[in-house]
Design an enzyme around this catalytic site. Structure first.
Site, PDB file in Angstrom:
ATOM      1  CE  LYS A 254      -4.017  -1.945   2.039  1.00  0.00           C
ATOM      2  NZ  LYS A 254      -4.847  -2.113   3.189  1.00  0.00           N
ATOM      3  NE  ARG A 255       6.414   1.376   3.033  1.00  0.00           N
ATOM      4  CZ  ARG A 255       7.497   1.345   2.286  1.00  0.00           C
ATOM      5  NH1 ARG A 255       8.010   2.465   1.836  1.00  0.00           N
ATOM      6  NH2 ARG A 255       8.081   0.220   1.990  1.00  0.00           N
TER       7      ARG A 255
END
Ligand code: GLU
Length: 477
Positions: A254-255
């Site tokens: 997600k980062r």
């Protein structure tokens, strides 16, 4: 040949992400190419992980991207329902059959016992798996525990020392050892199945021909094959898609860009670009062509051309692709898609012609839909002028330029690029002012910034009346 039936089976534990979209897309493309059926099945048996609104988000996102499913929630057929929590009795029935036939056994171990077991195994560096302490319970012990109301799960008894061999359409022959598989919980004490039981039962009952899913499920395949065997069913074909990786070859997180598809759309990526980009995350055509519409992908796609190796997610490429679509789709189309963004900013779009002209100029200079809105601010609500810019506008030479245009624009008979360019040329010649000294005051007065599109385009977008008005603002009345 049997009918091709494939399914996208997301768990509603979050919104649709890039990896999920890739799985959905490959299932969709394969179904379309093979004239098969594309099914959406919602795997919501882990209620503790369910995210409110996730089912709606998954369905809406698939619809927004044009990945229509043939069967699924809201498109029922004889295989309905397509939401697993509505099919609980089927899983119970099959778990009971496995229990009765000796392929599965009840396990009464509490979560605390299991945690302790896991910790002990870990500390000894052993493979972490259920140690089968409940397998030795006698029939009467089991009956007593059940009668006493003890909670239990149903576990699959995996065979010992068995090699599971199967063909994966992407990886070829795969062999895995049963000793690497835990005695999987099939049915939890709350009566809900785990993914493994529910997926196998549904894939069989829904007559799924090919299981196309992410590589993370490869290690579960022996359990699934064994379940098919216990239930006396024929296995489908296995297709495990490669991982999606960051540029540094770590798993996409997600980062690092694996955010919801929604948020890409909200940032102004076009659905055409997202689909095209995601299609190339693991699949490649026979030539080096890169741009494909969804229809073209449906024709070109084949599982044979999906790679084994992880696919690198390259945001620069997505941006490039988005730019390609932004520049090549019809202007009216882009204008339509941007409209809500302009209206949100409060821009007055009553002049449709102005709006479309602005879009035509802006899209050449932007990569994302949202950038178009920012770019067009100068035509609708120009920024406040800075003091230095006001000084520049009030300087005698600048005033001459503005006044010249304020006088000559009204009498210009034609309003097109060529006539305006001629007027600009005459202005330069008559006033003997050129370069920055000529252009900067005009741009500052018209759009409140020193740089912008070509002058004729700027005049045309603003229109004659508005251009004159903007110039006159900085002239003595
Ligand atoms: N529900 C599983 C997931 O969300 C599906 C795995 C499969 O396709 O078998 O990843």
């Amino acid at each position: 040949m049997n009918e091709i039936r494939v399914r996208f089976a997301p768990s509603p534990t979050g919104y649709l992400h890039i990896g999920g979209l890739r799985t959905a897309l490959y299932n969709y493309l394969f179904a379309r190419k093979e004239k098969g059926t594309f099914i959406l099945r919602i795997e919501d048996t882990d209620k503790s992980r369910q995210v409110p609104g996730a089912i709606e988000n998954l369905i809406n996102t698939l619809n927004a991207l044009g990945l229509d499913y043939d069967e699924g929630p809201g498109r029922e057929s004889k295989f309905a329902p397509y939401i697993q929590s509505e099919r609980l009795s089927l899983y119970k029935e099959h778990a009971q059959y496995l229990l009765d036939s000796g392929f599965a056994y009840p396990c009464f171990c509490s979560p605390e016992t299991l945690t302790k077991m896991r910790e002990e195994q870990q500390s000894k560096g052993e493979f972490v798996k259920y140690d089968r302490r409940c397998l030795s319970l006698t029939k009467s012990e089991i009956e007593q525990k059940i009668a006493a109301g003890e909670k239990y799960v149903i576990r699959l008894k995996m065979p010992d020392n068995r090699k599971f061999q199967f063909n994966d359409l992407i990886r070829g022959e795969v062999e895995m050892d049963s000793n690497q598989s835990d005695d999987q919980v099939l049915l939890k004490s709350d009566g809900f199945p785990t993914y493994h039981l529910a997926a196998v039962v549904d894939d069989h009952l829904m007559q799924i021909s090919h299981i196309i899913r992410g590589e993370e499920w490869l290690s579960s395949t022996p359990k699934h094959i064994y379940l098919y065997e216990c239930l006396g069913w024929e296995t489908p074909k296995w297709v495990h898609l490669p991982l999606i990786l960051n540029a540094d070859r770590t798993k996409l997180s997600k980062r690092m860009n694996d955010v919801s598809v929604d948020s890409y759309l909200a940032k102004g990526y076009l659905k055409e670009a997202l689909i095209n980009f995601v299609a190339l995350l693991g699949w490649h055509p026979s030539d080096d062509r890169e741009l494909f519409t969804l229809d073209e992908l449906c024709n070109a796609f084949s599982l044979e051309r999906v790679n084994k190796a992880g696919a690198i997610f390259d945001l620069t490429k997505l941006d490039w692709m988005n730019g390609q679509y932004l520049h090549s789709l019809p202007v009216e189309d882009i204008a339509m898609r941007c409209k809500h963004l302009f209206l949100e900013k409060g821009y007055d779009l009553s002049d449709e012609n102005k709006y479309q002209l602005a879009i035509a100029v802006a899209r050449e200079r932007c990569t994302l839909l949202n950038e178009i809105v920012d770019y067009c601010k100068m035509f609708y609500q120009p920024e406040e002028l800075k003091n230095d810019d006001i000084k520049t506008l009030l300087a005698p030479e600048a005033q001459k330029v503005l006044a010249w245009f304020a006088t000559n624009l009204p009498i210009l008979s034609a309003w097109d690029t060529e006539s305006i360019q001629n007027l600009v040329n005459s202005g330069i010649a008559e006033l003997g002012i050129k370069g920055k000294k000529f252009y900067t005051p005009l741009r500052l007065a018209l759009i409140h910034q020193q740089h912008g599109p070509e002058l004729p385009s700027t005049f045309i977008i603003l229109g004659k009346e508005e251009s004159i008005k903007r110039l006159q603002q900085y002239l003595p009345s």
